[in-house]
Design a protein around this motif. Structure first.
Motif, PDB file in Angstrom:
ATOM      1  N   LYS B 297       0.829  -1.194   0.000  1.00  0.00           N
ATOM      2  CA  LYS B 297       0.000   0.000   0.000  1.00  0.00           C
ATOM      3  C   LYS B 297       0.873   1.257   0.000  1.00  0.00           C
ATOM      4  N   ARG B 298       1.901   1.232   0.832  1.00  0.00           N
ATOM      5  CA  ARG B 298       2.819   2.371   0.886  1.00  0.00           C
ATOM      6  C   ARG B 298       3.438   2.625  -0.486  1.00  0.00           C
ATOM      7  N   ASN B 299       3.872   1.546  -1.144  1.00  0.00           N
ATOM      8  CA  ASN B 299       4.524   1.706  -2.443  1.00  0.00           C
ATOM      9  C   ASN B 299       3.587   2.299  -3.483  1.00  0.00           C
ATOM     10  N   GLU B 300       2.381   1.768  -3.524  1.00  0.00           N
ATOM     11  CA  GLU B 300       1.420   2.284  -4.503  1.00  0.00           C
ATOM     12  C   GLU B 300       1.156   3.768  -4.241  1.00  0.00           C
ATOM     13  N   PHE B 301       1.022   4.079  -2.965  1.00  0.00           N
ATOM     14  CA  PHE B 301       0.801   5.480  -2.597  1.00  0.00           C
ATOM     15  C   PHE B 301       1.980   6.340  -3.027  1.00  0.00           C
ATOM     16  N   LEU B 302       3.199   5.884  -2.718  1.00  0.00           N
ATOM     17  CA  LEU B 302       4.385   6.688  -3.020  1.00  0.00           C
ATOM     18  C   LEU B 302       4.548   6.939  -4.516  1.00  0.00           C
ATOM     19  N   VAL B 303       4.215   5.940  -5.312  1.00  0.00           N
ATOM     20  CA  VAL B 303       4.333   6.103  -6.764  1.00  0.00           C
ATOM     21  C   VAL B 303       3.381   7.206  -7.243  1.00  0.00           C
TER      22      VAL B 303
END
Lengths: 322, 322
Positions: B297-303
């Motif tokens: 979730k963090r990665n998708e958000f950061l992208v």
């Protein structure tokens, strides 16, 4: 790859924990072959899993031509791993003696012109290059987790580092989608971790003193300063909080608070010299853009960011308007 | 408005600088009539301008029915301004004597059941309520700039504050789209400003010591921790940086760094008790969600966040992939 004149083509990663694996994923996504070494049992499996976890994000950010998860090879010894490398990234645990021993090994077997970057978060490069045969090619290249997404990498040279090596490293990191920041003076913790560590230490005090739980500390950052810090650092943030007169007004109004026991950290004396450094820094950063223009842009950004945060973390959604 | 049982309908804002005007814009957008008082020349014009500057963002966030920029009235005296108010927000300059004098005036003329919130960033409510006729209705309600967008508001009660008043205030702020955080113990600087001030003090040291310019400090935050802090505070961030064992591993690995002179701030002793508080805090915050799920979730958000940052601040765009 290999667009600058840094000549980096073959990459080796030594130490494959969270940070080492993050580097591997970033290098692979940029179309490199990567050779890895880590003596721990199960290291290869953990790396494969970490790359797979990172890959969807890397695909969205855009893969280089030919980039593939499988272009990673584990070797049995440091010697085999670094032999053909143009760039070696070291990420072993943060213990000075261990790092120095591993770096001496890398230095021994790597070709003399290969660049060695250490991921150390705290140790200064002048210490790490002590005793190397080719100390001039040792730099600190300190990334931030998740390494395959966050663009910041701090580059720090030691007393013996060659300026041309630093410049090649800077070009290289820029080409792999990063924001290299060359740190002007080597100090323990470099720059970003000193800032984060100051906040972190105060956060631990707050929990220790019973002022807040860890979750409340996190909320105090996420819903306030955190939203601002995704686009502006502390200086520009305060420059905008000062109204039309910017940082100059801010320092007049909140400068005196530096004398108050607001944190366990002693503040520096706010001399005229420091004041001017801070004010001029903000004004030159802002350039020709007025505070009002910056505010408009910040506001539009924040509105979209809030939407984004709420779409990923619906529990953060504030009450529905009536 | 008026959905909770707080009975707040009429709102008065005393002191219309950057923060006061931010409050006015937020209250107006939530469909309230607002009465304001500020003795400074040109205050009314500055407020009108500030509301106009804020309005496009507020429109995007969603206006309440009937909300209008024009529903603001300036009065000539504190007495006239607070007479009919159910809620009064005080935002005069951060000087204890001045705040206490203005609060005494507000307290004198407001009806006894009106709630008074102070925007003070540093002074504890027990001091502010000293000498008031109705000290039980005084709280700290500390917002963050820009007040009309950032959701965080710290609520702090003093020794004499009525618990029911705090609860009414909490409901009220939640209804106007905010994230009220009730601070468990009153301390100078409350909670969020202590964290920010620790980072700010260290940032000033870095500039003062010639380690970095203000722009480099800002870059060190924006491209690293800042991107993380828009969605997670320091504790959850480190929980995810610790790999599968989360915060427990993080404290083992980086706990010893607390002993190092990485900042000018002395860290608390990492006792077993503090360790458990921190680890349990993170684990209970994460709940049933695994670290891997949080990472995804963090990665998708950061992208998406990186895309957003680059669309607003194109100069932040990293090198184009080949």
């Amino acid at each position: 790859m290999n667009k600058g004149n840094h000549g980096i083509k073959n990459i080796t990663v030594v130490g494959t924990g969270v940070i080492g694996n993050g580097w591997i994923a970033r290098f692979l996504a940029n179309g490199f072959d990567v050779i890895a070494f880590d003596p721990a049992e199960g290291a290869k499996e953990r790396t494969t899993k970490a790359i797979a976890q990172a890959w969807p994000s890397l695909e969205k950010l855009g893969l280089a031509e030919g980039a593939h998860q499988s272009r990673i090879t584990f070797k049995e010894t440091v010697e085999e791993a670094v032999r053909g490398a143009d760039y070696i990234q070291e990420n072993v645990p943060e213990r000075e003696a261990l790092k120095k021993a591993v770096l001496a090994d890398i230095d021994k077997y790597a070709k003399p012109e290969a660049i060695i970057g250490s991921s150390t978060s705290g140790i200064v490069p002048s210490i790490l290059q002590e005793g190397l045969k080719h100390p001039q090619r040792l730099i600190v290249a300190h990334p931030f987790n998740p390494v395959y997404i966050l663009p910041l990498v701090e580059l720090v040279g030691g007393k013996q580092t060659d300026a041309a090596i630093m410049e090649h490293a800077r070009q290289f990191f820029q080409e792999i989608g990063m924001k290299p920041l060359i740190i002007q003076k080597e100090i323990e913790g470099h720059l970003a971790d000193r800032l984060m560590e100051a906040l972190w230490r105060e956060a631990l005090h707050m929990v220790n003193d019973g002022v807040a739980t860890t979750e409340e500390v996190d909320a105090a950052i996420v819903y306030g300063a955190g939203l601002r810090w995704a686009q502006m650092g502390p200086f520009m943030t305060f420059h905008l909080a000062g109204g039309e007169k910017g940082m100059r007004h801010m320092l007049e109004q909140f400068g005196p608070a530096l004398k108050l026991p607001w944190t366990k950290l002693e503040a520096p004396e706010l001399t005229d010299e420091l004041k001017e450094k801070v004010i001029n820094g903000c004004e030159s950063h802002a350039g020709d853009t007025t505070i009002a223009e910056l505010e408009t842009k910040r506001n539009e950004f924040l509105v979209e960011l809030l939407d984004l945060v709420e779409s990923y973390w619906p529990e953060s959604k504030a009450a529905v308007k009536n």
